[in-house]
Design a protein around this motif. Sequence first.
Motif, mmCIF file in Angstrom:
data_model
loop_
_atom_site.group_PDB
_atom_site.id
_atom_site.type_symbol
_atom_site.label_atom_id
_atom_site.label_comp_id
_atom_site.label_asym_id
_atom_site.label_seq_id
_atom_site.Cartn_x
_atom_site.Cartn_y
_atom_site.Cartn_z
ATOM 1 N N PHE A 1 40.702 34.242 54.286
ATOM 2 C CA PHE A 1 39.330 34.256 54.802
ATOM 3 C C PHE A 1 38.403 35.012 53.851
ATOM 4 O O PHE A 1 37.256 34.613 53.627
ATOM 5 N N ASP A 2 38.877 36.098 53.311
ATOM 6 C CA ASP A 2 38.077 36.859 52.342
ATOM 7 C C ASP A 2 37.785 36.026 51.100
ATOM 8 O O ASP A 2 36.663 36.051 50.559
ATOM 9 N N LEU A 3 38.789 35.281 50.652
ATOM 10 C CA LEU A 3 38.590 34.439 49.470
ATOM 11 C C LEU A 3 37.583 33.326 49.748
ATOM 12 O O LEU A 3 36.723 33.033 48.920
ATOM 13 N N VAL A 4 37.702 32.701 50.933
ATOM 14 C CA VAL A 4 36.731 31.659 51.313
ATOM 15 C C VAL A 4 35.337 32.253 51.425
ATOM 16 O O VAL A 4 34.338 31.653 51.004
ATOM 17 N N ASN A 5 35.245 33.459 51.993
ATOM 18 C CA ASN A 5 33.954 34.133 52.117
ATOM 19 C C ASN A 5 33.339 34.394 50.739
ATOM 20 O O ASN A 5 32.134 34.232 50.544
ATOM 21 N N ARG A 6 34.189 34.786 49.781
ATOM 22 C CA ARG A 6 33.701 34.982 48.424
ATOM 23 C C ARG A 6 33.204 33.672 47.820
ATOM 24 O O ARG A 6 32.212 33.629 47.104
ATOM 25 N N GLY A 7 33.922 32.581 48.144
ATOM 26 C CA GLY A 7 33.501 31.270 47.659
ATOM 27 C C GLY A 7 32.154 30.864 48.232
ATOM 28 O O GLY A 7 31.307 30.306 47.528
ATOM 29 N N VAL A 8 31.926 31.148 49.519
ATOM 30 C CA VAL A 8 30.635 30.839 50.145
ATOM 31 C C VAL A 8 29.527 31.675 49.510
ATOM 32 O O VAL A 8 28.418 31.192 49.265
#
Length: 356
Positions: A84-91
């Motif tokens: 989730f943190d990685l996806v958040n960074r992607g967003v």
Amino acid sequence: MRLMKIVILAVFCIFNIYKIVWFHKGADLTVALIRRVGRIDYDSALSIYQHIFRNNAFLIWMGSVSVIFLLLLRILLNGFTKYFDLVNRGVNALLENEEEIRLPSELYATEQKLNQVKRTLEQRTLEAKLAEQRKNELVMYLAHDIRTPLTSVIGYLNLLVEVPDLPVEQKEKYVRISLEKAYRLEKMINEFFEITRYNLQQITLRKKSIDLYYMLVQLIDEISPLLSERNNRIRLEADENLRVFGDSDKLARVFQNVLRNAAAYSFPDTEIVVSAAENGGAVEMVFHNEGDTIPKEKLRDIFEKFYRLDEGRNSYTGGSGLGLAIAKEIIRLHGGSIEAKSADNRVSFVIRIPAG
């Protein structure tokens, strides 16, 4: 796979704790620890071990299982929240307009979708900026070009007022010129309204059965004065019984825009051919004229709003650049298509509409 590994690890740990604590050396170590801490003999330590540990074996066992389970669950959740943190960074990278978004291989599908959204947003932003730039340039050109006919109208009217005894022929000439310039002013002012109204209007269709042949004949008659100026002519090739189902006012606007473009960009003393026929459940119309070949890069943009083929400053050579953009939208709402082709000093607009 991660969940399966944690379950196996949990079973292994719990089994070994049970085996070590309650059997073999685990019990002996516990009794020895009680003797040392309490400074008591072996029998007393064994009795304490019996009352505290053996008699409460079930509670201790359940407590141990719960602690191990919670620890391993925490490890599992940390693995999930990492993604989730990685996806958040992607967003965040998407919002901050950074370069290509990179995520671990486990999130490859998410990475591809985020990059696709990023490219789509960049394309739309670029198109919006380009359209805004074209609109600003067009407004500037129109404002500049309004001065010329306005100055002429004021000048000729001043002459008529200041020199009342001018010859009748000259008065008529000045009045005619002033009227022509006034018409030109009216056209440019209408183009201003078209520009400001484009994003506010919502095109709605009122469909009915339309006599397509009769409509084309009417539009050709209306545009005839424009053709006579350069000795052009229009030839219509269509079945007199051809009909379509659509909004007559909106389709008339489309055909009128295409015909005006053909008249404006045709070579003098040439023929414009308009053909229409039903083919495979759709009516196909082709507006063909002889004129300068339109480069391929311009053919891609010809239906964009505020785009004009003539990029010069003189607004006499082009309108607001909305005619073909609105035409494309009207045809799309009818479930059809419109495209432009050009080669060897020939230009064709092909329109397809479901016969209904």
